[in-house]
Design a protein around this motif. Sequence first.
Motif, short mmCIF file in Angstrom:
data_model
loop_
_atom_site.label_atom_id
_atom_site.label_comp_id
_atom_site.label_asym_id
_atom_site.label_seq_id
_atom_site.Cartn_x
_atom_site.Cartn_y
_atom_site.Cartn_z
N ASN A 128 0.84 -1.19 0.00
CA ASN A 128 0.00 0.00 0.00
C ASN A 128 0.89 1.25 0.00
O ASN A 128 1.85 1.32 0.77
CB ASN A 128 -0.90 0.01 1.24
CG ASN A 128 -1.97 1.07 1.14
OD1 ASN A 128 -1.68 2.26 1.14
ND2 ASN A 128 -3.22 0.64 1.07
N PRO A 129 0.61 2.23 -0.86
CA PRO A 129 1.44 3.43 -0.94
C PRO A 129 1.66 4.13 0.40
O PRO A 129 2.69 4.78 0.61
CB PRO A 129 0.68 4.33 -1.91
CG PRO A 129 -0.03 3.37 -2.81
CD PRO A 129 -0.43 2.23 -1.91
N TRP A 181 3.89 10.38 -6.54
CA TRP A 181 3.05 9.39 -5.87
C TRP A 181 1.91 8.91 -6.76
O TRP A 181 1.36 7.82 -6.55
CB TRP A 181 2.50 9.96 -4.56
CG TRP A 181 3.60 10.14 -3.55
CD1 TRP A 181 4.18 11.30 -3.14
CD2 TRP A 181 4.29 9.08 -2.86
NE1 TRP A 181 5.18 11.05 -2.24
CE2 TRP A 181 5.27 9.70 -2.04
CE3 TRP A 181 4.17 7.70 -2.85
CZ2 TRP A 181 6.12 8.97 -1.22
CZ3 TRP A 181 5.02 6.96 -2.03
CH2 TRP A 181 5.98 7.60 -1.23
N ARG A 182 1.57 9.70 -7.77
CA ARG A 182 0.56 9.22 -8.72
C ARG A 182 1.10 8.04 -9.52
O ARG A 182 0.37 7.08 -9.81
CB ARG A 182 0.14 10.35 -9.66
CG ARG A 182 -0.70 11.44 -9.01
CD ARG A 182 -1.01 12.55 -9.97
NE ARG A 182 0.21 13.20 -10.44
CZ ARG A 182 0.23 14.21 -11.31
NH1 ARG A 182 -0.91 14.66 -11.82
NH2 ARG A 182 1.37 14.76 -11.68
N ARG A 189 1.04 5.04 -7.22
CA ARG A 189 -0.33 4.52 -7.15
C ARG A 189 -0.67 3.76 -8.43
O ARG A 189 -1.31 2.70 -8.38
CB ARG A 189 -1.31 5.67 -6.93
CG ARG A 189 -2.78 5.31 -7.09
CD ARG A 189 -3.25 4.24 -6.13
NE ARG A 189 -3.29 4.72 -4.76
CZ ARG A 189 -3.77 4.00 -3.75
NH1 ARG A 189 -4.22 2.76 -3.96
NH2 ARG A 189 -3.77 4.48 -2.53
N ARG A 190 -0.23 4.28 -9.56
CA ARG A 190 -0.49 3.61 -10.84
C ARG A 190 0.20 2.25 -10.87
O ARG A 190 -0.38 1.25 -11.32
CB ARG A 190 0.02 4.50 -11.98
CG ARG A 190 -0.52 4.13 -13.35
CD ARG A 190 -0.05 5.14 -14.40
NE ARG A 190 -0.61 6.46 -14.17
CZ ARG A 190 0.10 7.55 -13.94
NH1 ARG A 190 1.42 7.49 -13.90
NH2 ARG A 190 -0.49 8.71 -13.75
N TYR A 202 0.98 0.46 -8.25
CA TYR A 202 0.26 -0.37 -7.28
C TYR A 202 -0.99 -0.98 -7.91
O TYR A 202 -1.29 -2.17 -7.72
CB TYR A 202 -0.11 0.48 -6.06
CG TYR A 202 -0.95 -0.24 -5.03
CD1 TYR A 202 -0.40 -1.20 -4.21
CD2 TYR A 202 -2.31 0.08 -4.88
CE1 TYR A 202 -1.17 -1.86 -3.25
CE2 TYR A 202 -3.08 -0.56 -3.94
CZ TYR A 202 -2.51 -1.53 -3.12
OH TYR A 202 -3.28 -2.18 -2.18
N ASP A 203 -1.69 -0.18 -8.70
CA ASP A 203 -2.92 -0.66 -9.35
C ASP A 203 -2.61 -1.65 -10.48
O ASP A 203 -3.36 -2.61 -10.69
CB ASP A 203 -3.71 0.52 -9.92
CG ASP A 203 -4.29 1.41 -8.82
OD1 ASP A 203 -4.45 0.92 -7.69
OD2 ASP A 203 -4.56 2.60 -9.11
#
Length: 370
Positions: free
Chosen positions: A219-220, A263-264, A267-268, A270-271
């Motif tokens: 998780n970020p 952080w985007r 998150r990308r 991570y997805d």
Amino acid sequence: MKISGTADLPLHGGHVPPWLMERMKSMASAIVKIIVEDYGERELLRRLGDPYWFQSLGCVLGFDWHSSGLTTVVTGALREVLSLEDHGIMAVGGKGGLSRKIPEKISELNLNDNVVRGLVKASRLTAKVDNAVLQDGYQIYHHIIIFTENGDWTVIQQGMNPELRYARRYHWIGEYVESFVVEPHSGIAGSRSEKLVLNMVSRESEEARKASVDLVSENPSKLIRLVNLALNKQETLMAWVEKDVGEKISFPKHLNMPKRIDWRAIRRAYDQRPRNYEELIDVKGLGPSTIRALALISALIYGVKIDWRDPLKFSFAVGGKDGVPYPVSRRTYDKAISFMRQVLEAAELEREEKKLALRRLLNLERRLYG
């Protein structure tokens, strides 16, 4: 074929006179034709992917053996003379906007869809690796891909270190690339070996690559805590690296733990759940700072090894472009081009004469190697 070489590439000013550029293109076309006809398209790609032979080609064309401009001008000449129709090989790319148009240019060609996807991927990942995965202080500003209609390719790109006023050239041969992120280069030519380089394409950085992939699967919010922890351990990092390289060093600013991370992009990643490091670096927006942060966290928090070593030929044939080390003799250059044309005319008639011409070129190449 894995080759590493070094050659001074200082940043020289000046422009190539139009008359000289035309003669460069004429001789380049003659050399290309001989190699393709006698040895095939792949052999030309192999030769262009060899930094030693590429440097000698620049010398034969009359360019300064040690100038950074050799790369841009020689690849520019090749881009104009190569064509799928005449040679079965094409080159696209260049500086800045020209390199960004590579996907569009390749997509416009009448090529198999799988070939198009493969070439676009090769262009994208080679640029990403040399700009962000191998962090040596040189930023890529020139990128060209040379390819066949079957999807074979070679990439030549150049980076610049504005503080040092030197350039570095990176060569890739698609035929020999088993992985874009593990020892992928056919050669790197540069001005000097840097004391510290974040070399995430080294085999010795394998555990750091795996740890980086594992980190983005967390998780970020956890990664944010790890980044803050790593920032507080910068001095520990310096001491650890000094122990690893065996000497006291001045840690380059561009290799410090970054204070700002996209952080985007995290998150990308991570997805998207990348399965390996190649998929990780291909995540949109994942740039040098984020890649470095993941590598340093892997080392500082989890203790995995990073390779900090820098992964890193020539005579003058007929002079140099801007008077360094001496000016071009138009008469000498004209005689060289005339000779090449005579060889080609004879070679089209008799195969043995063609072979003799190629041997002469190879003998010149050996003299350039010294």
